[in-house]
Design a protein around this motif. Sequence first.
Motif, mmCIF file in Angstrom:
data_model
loop_
_atom_site.group_PDB
_atom_site.id
_atom_site.type_symbol
_atom_site.label_atom_id
_atom_site.label_comp_id
_atom_site.label_asym_id
_atom_site.label_seq_id
_atom_site.Cartn_x
_atom_site.Cartn_y
_atom_site.Cartn_z
ATOM 1 N N GLY A 1 -10.169 18.688 6.485
ATOM 2 C CA GLY A 1 -9.378 19.097 6.794
ATOM 3 C C GLY A 1 -8.697 18.226 8.581
ATOM 4 O O GLY A 1 -7.900 18.670 8.940
ATOM 5 N N GLN A 2 -9.236 16.799 8.198
ATOM 6 C CA GLN A 2 -8.009 15.782 9.746
ATOM 7 C C GLN A 2 -7.080 16.033 9.047
ATOM 8 O O GLN A 2 -6.538 15.808 7.936
ATOM 9 N N ASP A 3 -6.491 15.343 10.173
ATOM 10 C CA ASP A 3 -4.813 14.726 9.870
ATOM 11 C C ASP A 3 -4.758 13.188 9.500
ATOM 12 O O ASP A 3 -3.758 12.797 9.154
ATOM 13 N N HIS A 4 -5.828 12.372 8.658
ATOM 14 C CA HIS A 4 -5.693 11.098 8.642
ATOM 15 C C HIS A 4 -7.001 10.511 8.274
ATOM 16 O O HIS A 4 -8.522 11.638 7.762
ATOM 17 N N CYS A 5 -6.832 9.449 7.350
ATOM 18 C CA CYS A 5 -8.352 9.092 7.263
ATOM 19 C C CYS A 5 -8.828 7.558 7.397
ATOM 20 O O CYS A 5 -7.949 7.211 8.038
ATOM 21 N N LEU A 6 -9.578 7.910 8.507
ATOM 22 C CA LEU A 6 -10.615 6.386 8.886
ATOM 23 C C LEU A 6 -11.521 5.790 7.823
ATOM 24 O O LEU A 6 -12.709 6.183 7.722
ATOM 25 N N PHE A 7 -11.200 4.632 7.863
ATOM 26 C CA PHE A 7 -12.481 4.147 7.610
ATOM 27 C C PHE A 7 -12.690 3.029 7.461
ATOM 28 O O PHE A 7 -11.824 2.106 8.778
ATOM 29 N N GLU A 8 -14.353 2.775 8.524
ATOM 30 C CA GLU A 8 -14.720 1.128 9.162
ATOM 31 C C GLU A 8 -15.358 0.557 8.537
ATOM 32 O O GLU A 8 -16.028 0.846 6.873
ATOM 33 N N TRP B 1 1.368 -1.811 -0.030
ATOM 34 C CA TRP B 1 -0.238 0.171 -0.272
ATOM 35 C C TRP B 1 0.943 1.361 -0.288
ATOM 36 O O TRP B 1 0.279 1.978 -0.576
ATOM 37 N N GLY B 2 1.884 1.602 1.162
ATOM 38 C CA GLY B 2 3.283 2.363 0.598
ATOM 39 C C GLY B 2 4.108 2.329 -0.910
ATOM 40 O O GLY B 2 4.029 3.500 -1.314
ATOM 41 N N SER B 3 4.373 1.429 -0.749
ATOM 42 C CA SER B 3 4.946 1.944 -1.882
ATOM 43 C C SER B 3 4.123 2.424 -3.384
ATOM 44 O O SER B 3 4.348 2.030 -4.474
ATOM 45 N N LEU B 4 2.984 2.090 -3.178
ATOM 46 C CA LEU B 4 1.872 2.591 -4.235
ATOM 47 C C LEU B 4 1.784 3.195 -4.192
ATOM 48 O O LEU B 4 0.617 4.569 -5.184
ATOM 49 N N GLY B 5 2.280 4.925 -3.194
ATOM 50 C CA GLY B 5 2.070 5.964 -2.773
ATOM 51 C C GLY B 5 0.757 6.004 -2.245
ATOM 52 O O GLY B 5 0.260 7.340 -2.603
ATOM 53 N N VAL C 1 -5.569 5.724 7.199
ATOM 54 C CA VAL C 1 -4.408 6.012 6.249
ATOM 55 C C VAL C 1 -3.698 7.195 6.612
ATOM 56 O O VAL C 1 -4.649 8.125 6.791
ATOM 57 N N LYS C 2 -2.616 7.402 6.642
ATOM 58 C CA LYS C 2 -1.989 8.345 7.022
ATOM 59 C C LYS C 2 -1.110 8.617 5.860
ATOM 60 O O LYS C 2 -0.867 7.840 4.712
ATOM 61 N N LEU D 1 -0.213 3.105 5.738
ATOM 62 C CA LEU D 1 -1.359 2.022 6.068
ATOM 63 C C LEU D 1 -2.130 1.296 7.631
ATOM 64 O O LEU D 1 -0.510 0.431 8.332
ATOM 65 N N GLU D 2 -2.618 1.545 8.896
ATOM 66 C CA GLU D 2 -2.667 0.761 9.944
ATOM 67 C C GLU D 2 -3.999 0.450 10.145
ATOM 68 O O GLU D 2 -5.186 0.552 9.987
#
Length: 450
Positions: free
Chosen positions: A437-444, A370-374, A390-391, A378-379
Amino acid sequence: MSVETAEQIINRLVEGGLDEKFARIILALCAKPPLKASEIGKLVSISRMDAYNSLKKLQEMGFVKATLDKPMRFTGIPVSDVFKQMIKREEANVRRLQQHLDELNAESFVIKSDIHVNANEPLFNVVKDRHSIYATIENIVQESEERVWMMLSKWGILHLMRSGIINSIIDALDRGIEIKILADIDSKTIRFYEQLDKRIEVRHHTNQSQMGVYVDSEVGIQIVHSEINPTGRGKEDAALLIESKDYMMAQFELIRLHWNEGIAFDSARARLVDGMITEPLKLKIGEGSFYNRLRGLISEEEGFGFTNAILRRPNEPLTMGISAASLSQLGVDMSEILRGVGQRIGRELALELREEVKDEDFWNRLIKQWGSLGMGELEIDSIPPTLVTVKDSNNCEKNSQLGTILCHMDEGVLEGILMERHGFEATASERLCTSKGQDHCLFEISIPSV
């Protein structure tokens, strides 16, 4: 002088046209005192009633004699006399046939048939044993005139290849017969499909469990029971031979439905061998009347400014492209389209890592990929995850409008991964996003029964 065994004599009698059971009874009675039907039944391993009925028929044929005792007892005649009797019966049959032929040649006959057979009357026959089933399939393939459909379950291709009917299939292809196979193909059986003649069109349908062969919309053979062991002899296999136009019409509707849902063999091979999903992506882009929506939008005095050559107001200049907002006005939800694309990407990502047996190893490698694809850092909270963070996602941070759209694709990617790896349909919903405006993306992630 040669000495023959009992089995050799029985074989001679059978070759002469006698039923094997009758031959065994005749031999059992040789050089024996008169016996009751129950005693004879025990000698040849048949029931008392079966023995009694068989002895009565043999008595009518002159091969057995009966006493007047009660219960009745039966005695045989020498085997050589049995053969003499059989010869006399055959000679009498030949004379009778010759007489019929002479009478037909002596006079002119007009044959008037009063036998009316309803050709549309459905016929159903049970065929048992795998050898007999595939011999019947071979016969109907040889009689085909237009097309042959084959439905194969997971191990069906093994039975087909071992049955010896491939030559008949090739002969049918050479006669111009169209042959299609819909099958449940997996990594263990794909090599057998690769060996088939390239003129046969093959499609894969997941969980295809039906087994059958259907020819020219007239006749089919439906396998109703097949031995679980794919390499077994199939002694208990059973099938239904069907000659019914109404049934075949309904069956072909079902086959065509499954055929349209199936994927081409090359796409199935790409998935199973190369870990790629190459079949066309089918998307649902909206419901209802698009025409009515278009008319309503164009007729509005004030409203959305269309930029497409078709979706524009009179006297409005032509420009290239169409916005997501204008598509939304027509009822086309771009978020759902991107979610569908994301699901495909997610499934391919999971396939790429399919050699990882342990789920923990799989998710660790996926996080790196996930990170290598830019796509960011991912946590996950668990395996399988219910919360995904996702940060440092560049797409969201660089362009807030684009980021909102692409986050829908990320939802689909997560859903596709869970579908391919864990086998369930989850729903990913973004609760936080850097584009807002949040500092990260959060998926439920909502997982059924979890």
